[in-house]
Motif scaffolding. Sequence first.
Motif, PDB file in Angstrom:
ATOM      1  N   UNK A  87      20.323   3.408 -43.509  1.00  0.00           N
ATOM      2  CA  UNK A  87      21.047   2.295 -42.895  1.00  0.00           C
ATOM      3  C   UNK A  87      21.473   1.282 -43.944  1.00  0.00           C
ATOM      4  N   UNK A  88      20.616   1.035 -44.934  1.00  0.00           N
ATOM      5  CA  UNK A  88      20.959   0.100 -46.009  1.00  0.00           C
ATOM      6  C   UNK A  88      22.166   0.604 -46.801  1.00  0.00           C
ATOM      7  N   UNK A  89      22.209   1.903 -47.102  1.00  0.00           N
ATOM      8  CA  UNK A  89      23.330   2.428 -47.882  1.00  0.00           C
ATOM      9  C   UNK A  89      24.624   2.427 -47.075  1.00  0.00           C
ATOM     10  N   UNK A  90      24.541   2.785 -45.805  1.00  0.00           N
ATOM     11  CA  UNK A  90      25.747   2.746 -44.963  1.00  0.00           C
ATOM     12  C   UNK A  90      26.274   1.319 -44.885  1.00  0.00           C
ATOM     13  N   UNK A  91      25.380   0.364 -44.696  1.00  0.00           N
ATOM     14  CA  UNK A  91      25.795  -1.055 -44.644  1.00  0.00           C
ATOM     15  C   UNK A  91      26.406  -1.484 -45.976  1.00  0.00           C
ATOM     16  N   UNK A  92      25.838  -0.983 -47.079  1.00  0.00           N
ATOM     17  CA  UNK A  92      26.384  -1.313 -48.400  1.00  0.00           C
ATOM     18  C   UNK A  92      27.817  -0.826 -48.525  1.00  0.00           C
ATOM     19  N   UNK A 191      15.295  -7.519 -50.290  1.00  0.00           N
ATOM     20  CA  UNK A 191      14.690  -6.283 -50.779  1.00  0.00           C
ATOM     21  C   UNK A 191      13.974  -5.533 -49.664  1.00  0.00           C
ATOM     22  N   UNK A 192      14.132  -4.219 -49.677  1.00  0.00           N
ATOM     23  CA  UNK A 192      13.484  -3.381 -48.679  1.00  0.00           C
ATOM     24  C   UNK A 192      12.358  -2.543 -49.277  1.00  0.00           C
ATOM     25  N   UNK A 193      12.513  -2.141 -50.546  1.00  0.00           N
ATOM     26  CA  UNK A 193      11.624  -1.140 -51.139  1.00  0.00           C
ATOM     27  C   UNK A 193      10.169  -1.564 -51.213  1.00  0.00           C
ATOM     28  N   UNK A 282      20.060  -4.921 -53.013  1.00  0.00           N
ATOM     29  CA  UNK A 282      19.339  -6.122 -52.587  1.00  0.00           C
ATOM     30  C   UNK A 282      19.970  -7.366 -53.209  1.00  0.00           C
ATOM     31  N   UNK A 283      19.751  -8.489 -52.537  1.00  0.00           N
ATOM     32  CA  UNK A 283      20.196  -9.784 -53.029  1.00  0.00           C
ATOM     33  C   UNK A 283      19.099 -10.332 -53.927  1.00  0.00           C
ATOM     34  N   UNK A 284      19.372 -10.364 -55.219  1.00  0.00           N
ATOM     35  CA  UNK A 284      18.336 -10.709 -56.179  1.00  0.00           C
ATOM     36  C   UNK A 284      18.992 -11.182 -57.474  1.00  0.00           C
ATOM     37  N   UNK A 285      18.172 -11.553 -58.434  1.00  0.00           N
ATOM     38  CA  UNK A 285      18.700 -11.967 -59.728  1.00  0.00           C
ATOM     39  C   UNK A 285      19.252 -10.758 -60.488  1.00  0.00           C
TER      40      UNK A 285
END
Length: 416
Positions: A87-92, A191-193, A282-285
Amino acid sequence: MSLDVNISEPDEFNCTELHSCIENVAKINNIKDFTYHVEFACGKGENFVANVFRVEITDTEDCGKVSVIVKTLVNTTRQELFRELHKREVKAYEEVLSRYQMIQEKLDISDRIVIPKCILSDMKRGNEVLILEDLVSKGYEYDTKINKLQNLEYEQVCLVLDNLAKFHALSVVFEMNNVDHFTKLKNEFKDILFQDTFLDKSKLRNYYTNCYEDSVKLLDDLDARTKLQNVETKLMDLLRYYTSSRTFNVLCHGDCWVNNFLFKQKENITTDLCFLDFQAMRYSNPATDIVYFLYLSTDSTFRAQHMKDILSVYYESFTSFLKLYDIDSSLIYTKDSFEDDVQEMLPFGLLITLIELRIVTTTFEREISESKLDLYQCTSNEGKEEILLKVRVDDVVKESLQNGILDKLCEMKFLN
């Protein structure tokens, strides 16, 4: 329409849902009558999140061909384990990368980053499919150096950082052009992992820990081994800490290593690359992607000799790309701030190396079974690969002792 299929079609592909997807791809390409050939796009078991197939569709009327990559959880016992990553990759692809494609339309082709186009996707339970254009058919290919624990060439490292800077800069452009939409997205791309719910459901918690332990056991330095064993008690806390948002953040790739790139060569010179596999976006630095890549793709000697130069390559590319959109990078992310962030993220590089180096030297000899949901019972290679792994682990730990990174990890407040 013809349903003639090459006799070598893998059993894993043979189901109504996937055949229907290929019909839809043919319709999208205005192909009415066709045959298709299916093969694994990577070795069976190499991609432990999904099955990945290459499907070549041939128009029976004019013999034209279309090649696509099919990533799917259908026909795998991993459907429930890794649905969130799918789902994360499809959304990406649907909400981020498609926007990046549009943002880049104003640029010359030479200034753009290359990302496979998404042809079709589905997140419905039981029909988890993502179909992408096949860039291998356009001359892009995997580099196998890291699988042999060999460093990438200096020019390849620079090329990755150049493109990674553009990838991160596109996030900035997206945010500045559509603040409301981006604000919503960044909350959806936390982050999901390393989050407890996902770790428990996917069985990845034990996987990370076991890989980390295997690497630490290879160390002859008993003092370093003891320190790293103490760090292990808060391994997940540390991984969550380093991937959490900072003062400056972008949409990061999240799994930035060589198996998730394709390189294009001309006369034995690497001229271009494309990014693959966005399950961990993920939204991160941005330093998380940079350190992740550098620690898995280079050794301490390379980093000691070239770190300053290759970080300059990144920041100059970041600055130049934003200038194309009339954005002054110094107003949003100064070079000093960038370099400080990379320095702060170096312990993350050590942790990721101790986890991931075991992965790239592992032979996945069997698929996950219905009765045993632990995919990560894997057999490590013996001989040369194991020796090389020990050399790389010793190398990164020795570096962390010399530059104080290991002591910094041990001093983290939630470790006391």
